[in-house]
Every structure is written in structure tokens, then in C-alpha cells.
Write a protein that holds these residues in place. Structure first.
Motif, PDB file in Angstrom:
ATOM      1  N   ILE A 234     -80.480-138.832  50.996  1.00 32.59           N
ATOM      2  CA  ILE A 234     -80.493-137.120  52.366  1.00 32.59           C
ATOM      3  C   ILE A 234     -81.289-136.294  50.696  1.00 32.59           C
ATOM      4  CG2 ILE A 234     -78.883-135.524  52.003  1.00 32.59           C
ATOM      5  CD1 ILE A 234     -76.649-137.695  52.813  1.00 32.59           C
ATOM      6  N   THR A 304     -67.531-128.593  48.682  1.00 28.63           N
ATOM      7  CA  THR A 304     -66.940-127.713  46.762  1.00 28.63           C
ATOM      8  C   THR A 304     -65.423-128.497  47.114  1.00 28.63           C
ATOM      9  OG1 THR A 304     -66.937-126.340  48.009  1.00 28.63           O
ATOM     10  CG2 THR A 304     -68.872-126.829  46.693  1.00 28.63           C
ATOM     11  N   VAL A 333     -71.579-137.765  46.647  1.00 31.50           N
ATOM     12  CA  VAL A 333     -71.812-135.862  45.654  1.00 31.50           C
ATOM     13  C   VAL A 333     -70.461-136.246  45.598  1.00 31.50           C
ATOM     14  CG1 VAL A 333     -71.473-134.019  46.317  1.00 31.50           C
ATOM     15  CG2 VAL A 333     -73.507-135.116  48.061  1.00 31.50           C
ATOM     16  N   MET A 337     -70.172-135.678  41.182  1.00 32.96           N
ATOM     17  CA  MET A 337     -68.632-134.226  40.956  1.00 32.96           C
ATOM     18  C   MET A 337     -67.839-134.789  39.327  1.00 32.96           C
ATOM     19  SD  MET A 337     -68.124-132.367  44.536  1.00 32.96           S
ATOM     20  CE  MET A 337     -66.896-131.904  44.180  1.00 32.96           C
ATOM     21  N   ILE A 340     -69.195-135.517  36.390  1.00 37.94           N
ATOM     22  CA  ILE A 340     -69.131-134.478  34.936  1.00 37.94           C
ATOM     23  C   ILE A 340     -68.186-134.248  34.088  1.00 37.94           C
ATOM     24  CG2 ILE A 340     -69.242-131.350  34.692  1.00 37.94           C
ATOM     25  CD1 ILE A 340     -70.634-131.412  37.759  1.00 37.94           C
ATOM     26  N   LEU A 355     -61.005-128.832  37.760  1.00 40.20           N
ATOM     27  CA  LEU A 355     -61.329-127.729  38.490  1.00 40.20           C
ATOM     28  C   LEU A 355     -60.512-126.278  38.015  1.00 40.20           C
ATOM     29  CD1 LEU A 355     -62.759-127.758  41.262  1.00 40.20           C
ATOM     30  CD2 LEU A 355     -63.703-127.609  39.290  1.00 40.20           C
ATOM     31  N   ILE A 366     -75.039-124.272  31.924  1.00 43.19           N
ATOM     32  CA  ILE A 366     -75.904-123.583  32.811  1.00 43.19           C
ATOM     33  C   ILE A 366     -74.863-122.346  32.861  1.00 43.19           C
ATOM     34  CG2 ILE A 366     -74.205-126.008  33.615  1.00 43.19           C
ATOM     35  CD1 ILE A 366     -72.237-124.280  34.932  1.00 43.19           C
TER      36      ILE A 366
ATOM     37  N   ARG B  85     -66.376-124.112  38.357  1.00 41.87           N
ATOM     38  CA  ARG B  85     -66.271-124.075  39.567  1.00 41.87           C
ATOM     39  C   ARG B  85     -67.990-124.171  40.147  1.00 41.87           C
ATOM     40  NH1 ARG B  85     -61.960-120.344  41.623  1.00 41.87           N
ATOM     41  NH2 ARG B  85     -60.372-120.952  40.454  1.00 41.87           N
ATOM     42  N   PHE B  86     -68.302-123.190  38.852  1.00 43.34           N
ATOM     43  CA  PHE B  86     -70.484-123.001  39.313  1.00 43.34           C
ATOM     44  C   PHE B  86     -71.001-124.388  38.971  1.00 43.34           C
ATOM     45  CE2 PHE B  86     -74.641-122.329  37.636  1.00 43.34           C
ATOM     46  CZ  PHE B  86     -75.169-121.436  38.785  1.00 43.34           C
ATOM     47  N   ALA B  87     -70.307-125.370  37.707  1.00 46.18           N
ATOM     48  CA  ALA B  87     -70.772-126.781  37.429  1.00 46.18           C
ATOM     49  C   ALA B  87     -70.649-127.134  38.718  1.00 46.18           C
ATOM     50  CB  ALA B  87     -70.042-126.539  36.013  1.00 46.18           C
ATOM     51  N   VAL B  88     -69.426-127.487  39.698  1.00 44.34           N
ATOM     52  CA  VAL B  88     -69.282-128.339  40.575  1.00 44.34           C
ATOM     53  C   VAL B  88     -70.281-127.642  41.620  1.00 44.34           C
ATOM     54  CG1 VAL B  88     -67.443-128.323  42.105  1.00 44.34           C
ATOM     55  CG2 VAL B  88     -67.114-129.701  39.793  1.00 44.34           C
ATOM     56  N   LEU B  89     -70.045-126.778  42.214  1.00 44.98           N
ATOM     57  CA  LEU B  89     -71.556-126.205  43.113  1.00 44.98           C
ATOM     58  C   LEU B  89     -72.578-127.006  42.764  1.00 44.98           C
ATOM     59  CD1 LEU B  89     -71.547-124.421  45.780  1.00 44.98           C
ATOM     60  CD2 LEU B  89     -72.332-122.920  44.109  1.00 44.98           C
ATOM     61  N   LYS B  90     -72.991-126.403  41.338  1.00 47.13           N
ATOM     62  CA  LYS B  90     -74.464-126.482  41.210  1.00 47.13           C
ATOM     63  C   LYS B  90     -74.620-128.437  42.006  1.00 47.13           C
ATOM     64  CE  LYS B  90     -76.726-125.975  36.514  1.00 47.13           C
ATOM     65  NZ  LYS B  90     -78.005-125.906  37.395  1.00 47.13           N
ATOM     66  N   LYS B  91     -73.742-128.678  40.958  1.00 45.17           N
ATOM     67  CA  LYS B  91     -73.293-130.611  41.518  1.00 45.17           C
ATOM     68  C   LYS B  91     -74.016-130.464  42.743  1.00 45.17           C
ATOM     69  CE  LYS B  91     -73.462-133.693  38.875  1.00 45.17           C
ATOM     70  NZ  LYS B  91     -74.775-134.333  37.882  1.00 45.17           N
ATOM     71  N   VAL B  92     -72.900-130.153  43.793  1.00 47.39           N
ATOM     72  CA  VAL B  92     -73.010-130.090  44.995  1.00 47.39           C
ATOM     73  C   VAL B  92     -74.546-129.941  46.194  1.00 47.39           C
ATOM     74  CG1 VAL B  92     -72.063-129.975  47.495  1.00 47.39           C
ATOM     75  CG2 VAL B  92     -70.438-129.971  45.403  1.00 47.39           C
ATOM     76  N   SER B  95     -77.155-132.319  44.467  1.00 43.92           N
ATOM     77  CA  SER B  95     -77.541-133.738  44.919  1.00 43.92           C
ATOM     78  C   SER B  95     -77.929-133.848  45.957  1.00 43.92           C
ATOM     79  CB  SER B  95     -76.092-134.369  44.779  1.00 43.92           C
ATOM     80  OG  SER B  95     -75.074-133.613  44.171  1.00 43.92           O
ATOM     81  N   LEU B  96     -77.845-132.765  47.124  1.00 44.79           N
ATOM     82  CA  LEU B  96     -78.416-132.933  48.116  1.00 44.79           C
ATOM     83  C   LEU B  96     -80.023-131.989  47.525  1.00 44.79           C
ATOM     84  CD1 LEU B  96     -75.353-131.462  50.203  1.00 44.79           C
ATOM     85  CD2 LEU B  96     -76.323-133.922  50.106  1.00 44.79           C
TER      86      LEU B  96
END
Ligand code: SF4
Ligand code: SF4
Ligand code: FES
Lengths: 368, 140
Positions: A234, A304, A333, A337, A340, A355, A366, B85-92, B95-96
Motif C-alpha cells: 500500500i 490513529t 501500521v 507505531m 516507536i 500516548l 520530529i 501523538r504527532f510521532a504516531v500520526l507521522k508514522k501512520v 507507512s501508507l
């Protein structure tokens, strides 16, 4: 020191009998387990209080009608059970329950958790036409040999977390060649030890055959890598449109997901219903609109929200009426996550969900 | 001559710092690109990743999240959660195979008008180079 109870009988029978005696001796007041409800392989989770009702119990049946973590949460969300209950669940169901307890959606007190090394489950549709019953002997043969079964849920084929975390008792299934003759209940906790006191069987010294489990792990790991890498990659928006374009927006996947616990989901709310003006502006901008709209939005959003705790149970994919490869997406996915934070969902009840905690010095790369 | 691409950037700005920083940049007459649509939030931790996705899928070319510097959050720790949260969103998004470069997390205090202008200008330039968000015109 003895750390296991040995019962010299077929494993499923042994456990069934063990559960009956637990009820009869009033060591527990209820048993939560899978129970047959028909000939074609239909089973359901049940909370059983009468030992006769356990005659049809099939604690290790390779089917997951609903992820039991979600069911245990329903039972214990508003408080722990008032009486002791023995629950028999699969490793990913236990992990899901632990994730829910972390979210204050369940209580562990008064539950005796029995789990097993797990050979996986079949898709739900195999239990509507009897296919699963025909598969059973092959299934148990493969479990004994420590092989991966054919035709399992894709999630199970690719599951490397087949040994339960945090169970009071673990039943040794994978690679156990003597399943038909004897059964070993491995006692992991004080609670587990309490439970087997004065029970039929012999207290012995026993551990998993670690070598066998290691080999099985290697097989599953290989299958997982194949699943992750070789299955339709994907990559990018067009792929997402192709995959989620056929989503009918039923939200069945979130209804069965143990981690999706909100009773009022924002994606179901009327706030997200498009008003006429919104339809207008959307078609103006895009030259057209997929109906129902927002399916990609829903899935990205759900990723998310639940990805960090996805236990890879495959329930979502199993109920999808249009065969969207949800396991591939959510498990892959989700694990990326989780990596990390080096987090394995449901492994450790005292470990915080990543979280809801932080370190002051981290992930500065980041920041922009 | 083809029209120059003017990005649209959604900026989620923390009330206690970056929003005031933006104000200061304004009163100091610093140049802020008009591409920015500021949305005031009470803390960077108020921003559910889904809000960022909303902006992105609706066609924002870039999304900026700006909060107080680490250690300075009005609620002590909100920005630390926001960062995870931003790190997680970035990963999503990564990865797509989507473009995580369209997302930016930054810290700007109330007194940093200059910095605010820099962050926005820099991000704006980057987005200009990236071009229009392909999600804008697709039937999603
Ligand atoms: S179950 Fe399938 S069709 Fe229904 S919302 Fe989920 S992905 Fe879409
Ligand atoms: S997202 Fe799918 S695989 Fe992951 S926990 Fe939920 S139902 Fe199971
Ligand atoms: S108050 Fe500004 S980031 Fe929390």
C-alpha cells in the motif's frame, strides 16, 4: 517445586472436567468459555454457572466469534464480578482485555485467567457451513507438530504473540505431541496455584518445550514477513483509494474491534454527516464525490486512534463484507507505531499506553 | 504564464504561546504569508490527530501545529503528549506512503514573533516546492 497440573486425559476433555470441578467445588461461581450451539461449528462465548452446561464447552475451539477481551470488558466495565469466575481465552483476547483495563474499561479482580499457546482461529464463515468441523483434525495435527495451519485468519498465520502474557494458568498446546493423552496446566501465578489445589491430577514439574516454541515462532515470523511484504503494497493515495474505495461504510470493523471501545464513536456522529452545502463544496472542489464519502478519512482516523493498541486479532477483517485487507493495514501500521515506543499491547498491565505518558527529552527530531 | 501556486496552510496555534506569537508578529509588522489559516486551540494537546487528518483530506496543502516550548506548556505537560501523538500520526501517514512532509510540529512562545514568522515562512516555502496536496482534487 511443582509448577504444573498434569491430567491424564485428552486435553480438551481434561480442561472441561477441570472447569466442571471448579464449579462443583465452588472454587469459582462462573466459567467464561466457548460453547457449541450447533452442528456446523457455531460456537459462542458463554458465562456458565451450572456444571452440566459445560458438557458442550469447547474451550480451545479455533474460532473467535467476538474478541473475548471486548466481552470481558462488557461484563466488568462497571466493576469487577462479585464472585470468582474462570475465563478461558486466547492470547490476543487477553491482550485486548488488558488494553481495555488500562483504559478503565474492565476489571481483573475475581477473574482467574486461563489461556494457552495458540494455533490460531479460522475465519467466521467456516462456522456457517460446517467447514470448520471438517478441518478440526488437521488443525490439531498441525498444532501438535508445531506447524502453521492452512486457511486460518490471515492475522493468525502472521501472529508471533501466540504465548499468553499474564495468564494465571497456561495450557500447553503448540508442539505438544501428547494432546490426546495428557494435559498440562502450567501455573504462572499464586492465583493459578490456588485454583489447582485439591483438584484431580498430579502436580508435576513442567515447562514449555522452549525449543519447539522457538521453532514455531520462527515459522510464524517468516509468514508474517511474507504477509507484510509480499501482500499488495500500500503505497500512496491511489492505493488507498483503490482499497478503501469499496468500503461501504458500515463501520462493522470498529464495532468488533476490541480496542474501539467508545460507545459513541465520532465517526458515527451526525456531526460527520454532510450537509447539502458540504456536498456542494466538495463536488465543486473535487469534480465529484464518492458516496458514502469519507471512507479513507474514517480508516486513517481509526488507525490513529487504535493502532497503538491493535492486538492483531483480525476480527475487523473477518467481519468486513467487502473483504478489505484490514489486518494487513491495521496490524502492519499498528506495529510500526508500537515500535516507536517498543510497546507490545497487552503484554504488561502496569506498562502505560504510550500516548498517556512521555519523556521530556524525546523525539526532538520530529520538531520543525 | 501559469498562475503561481499559493498554498493553503492550516495552523493549529496554542492560545497561550504560538497564537500570541502570531499576534506579536502581526503587530511587529513582520511578513506572514497569507496562506496561513490560524485556528486557535487552548493547548497543543487539544489536537486529536483526526483534526489534522480532517484538514489534510479536505485539501489543506500543509498543516502546522504550534505550541509552547517543552517545559512551558500552560498545563505543564500537554505539549509532551502532543509530540507523541504527532510521532504516531507521522508514522501512520508515512507507512501508507502519504506525504508526512505536509505536517509540521513547532514550538513558538508568546514573545517569539520573529520565530513565528520564520517558522511559517519556511514551512510555506517547503509546501510551495511540494506543490498542491493531491488529496484536494481526488474523489475521496
Ligand atoms: S467492515 Fe469493511 S465495509 Fe464496513 S466500514 Fe469496515 S472496512 Fe468498511
Ligand atoms: S484493529 Fe482489527 S486486528 Fe487490531 S485489535 Fe481491532 S479488530 Fe483486532
Ligand atoms: S498550553 Fe501551549 S502547548 Fe499546552
Amino acid at each position: 517445586m511443582a509448577n504444573a497440573l498434569k491430567i491424564t486425559k485428552n486435553t480438551e476433555e481434561s480442561v472441561r472436567e477441570f472447569l466442571k470441578i471448579l464449579l462443583e467445588k465452588r472454587k469459582v461461581k462462573g466459567v467464561f468459555t466457548l460453547k457449541k450451539i450447533g452442528k456446523n461449528g457455531a460456537v459462542t462465548y458463554s458465562l456458565i454457572t451450572k456444571s452440566d452446561e459445560l458438557n458442550d464447552a469447547v474451550p480451545f475451539y479455533p474460532l473467535m466469534p467476538t474478541n473475548a477481551g471486548k466481552l470481558l470488558s462488557r461484563i466488568t466495565r462497571n466493576g469487577s464480578t462479585t464472585e470468582p469466575v474462570a475465563v478461558i481465552v486466547k492470547p490476543c483476547e487477553l491482550r485486548a482485555f488488558i488494553e481495555l483495563v488500562k483504559r478503565e474499561q474492565g476489571h481483573f479482580e475475581n477473574l482467574y485467567i486461563i489461556s494457552s499457546t495458540c494455533g490460531g482461529v479460522y475465519p467466521l464463515k467456516t462456522a456457517t457451513d460446517g467447514t470448520i468441523e471438517k478441518n478440526l483434525s488437521d488443525y490439531w495435527d498441525a498444532v501438535k507438530k508445531g506447524e502453521i495451519n492452512q486457511d486460518l485468519r490471515p492475522a493468525c498465520t502472521a501472529c508471533t504473540e501466540f504465548t499468553p502474557y499474564g495468564a494465571d494458568i497456561t495450557v500447553d498446546l503448540i508442539g505438544n505431541t501428547e494432546l490426546e493423552k495428557k494435559c498440562f496446566l502450567l501455573l504462572n501465578t499464586k492465583k493459578g496455584e490456588e485454583l489447582v489445589q485439591d483438584m484431580k491430577g498430579e502436580l508435576v514439574d513442567r515447562d514449555f518445550d522452549k525449543e519447539k516454541l522457538k521453532k514455531f515462532y520462527a515459522k510464524r515470523e517468516k509468514a508474517k514477513n511474507q504477509f507484510f511484504n509480499e501482500n499488495t503494497k500500500i503505497n500512496g493515495l491511489d492505493d488507498l483509494i483503490k482499497i478503501f474505495g469499496r468500503c461501504i461504510g458500515c463501520h462493522g470493523c470498529s464495532k468488533v474491534c476490541p480496542i474501539c471501545y467508545c460507545t459513541l464513536c465520532m465517526f458515527d456522529s451526525s456531526n460527520l454527516e454532510y450537509k447539502p452545502s458540504k456536498y456542494e463544496s466538495e463536488v465543486r472542489q473535487r469534480g465529484g464525490l464518492k458516496i458514502p464519502p469519507g471512507t479513507i478519512y474514517y480508516h486513517l482516523g481509526r488507525l490513529t486512534h487504535v493502532g497503538i493498541s491493535c492486538v492483531g486479532c483480525g476480527s475487523c477483517e473477518d467481519v468486513c463484507p467487502v473483504n478489505i485487507p484490514l489486518t494487513l493495514i491495521f496490524k502492519k501500521v499498528g506495529e510500526s507505531m508500537q515500535q516507536i515506543f517498543e510497546y507490545i499491547p497487552g503484554k504488561n498491565i502496569t506498562e502505560k499506553i504510550p500516548l498517556v505518558t512521555y519523556n521530556e527529552e524525546e523525539y526532538t527530531e520530529i520538531e520543525g | 504564464m501559469t498562475e503561481q501556486f499559493e498554498p493553503r496552510i492550516v495552523g493549529f496555534l496554542c492560545n497561550w504561546c504560538s497564537y500570541a506569537g502570531a499576534d506579536l508578529a502581526g503587530t511587529s509588522k513582520l511578513k506572514i504569508p497569507s496562506s496561513l489559516t490560524p485556528i486557535r486551540v487552548m493547548c497543543s494537546s487539544r489536537i486529536d490527530p483526526v483534526l489534522i487528518l480532517t484538514a489534510l483530506l479536505q485539501g489543506a496543502d500543509g498543516v502546522l501545529i504550534a505550541g509552547c516550548h517543552p517545559g512551558d506548556c500552560h498545563y505543564n505537560e500537554g505539549n509532551y503528549y502532543a509530540r507523541r501523538r504527532f510521532a504516531v500520526l507521522k508514522k501512520v501517514v508515512d507507512s501508507l506512503g502519504l506525504e508526512s512532509d505536509r505536517l509540521c510540529l513547532s514550538w513558538v512562545s508568546a514573545s517569539e514573533g520573529q520565530r513565528f514568522a520564520e517558522v511559517v515562512n519556511e514551512f510555506n516555502e517547503k509546501i510551495k516546492k511540494m506543490g498542491q496536496n493531491p488529496m484536494k482534487k481526488k474523489m475521496l
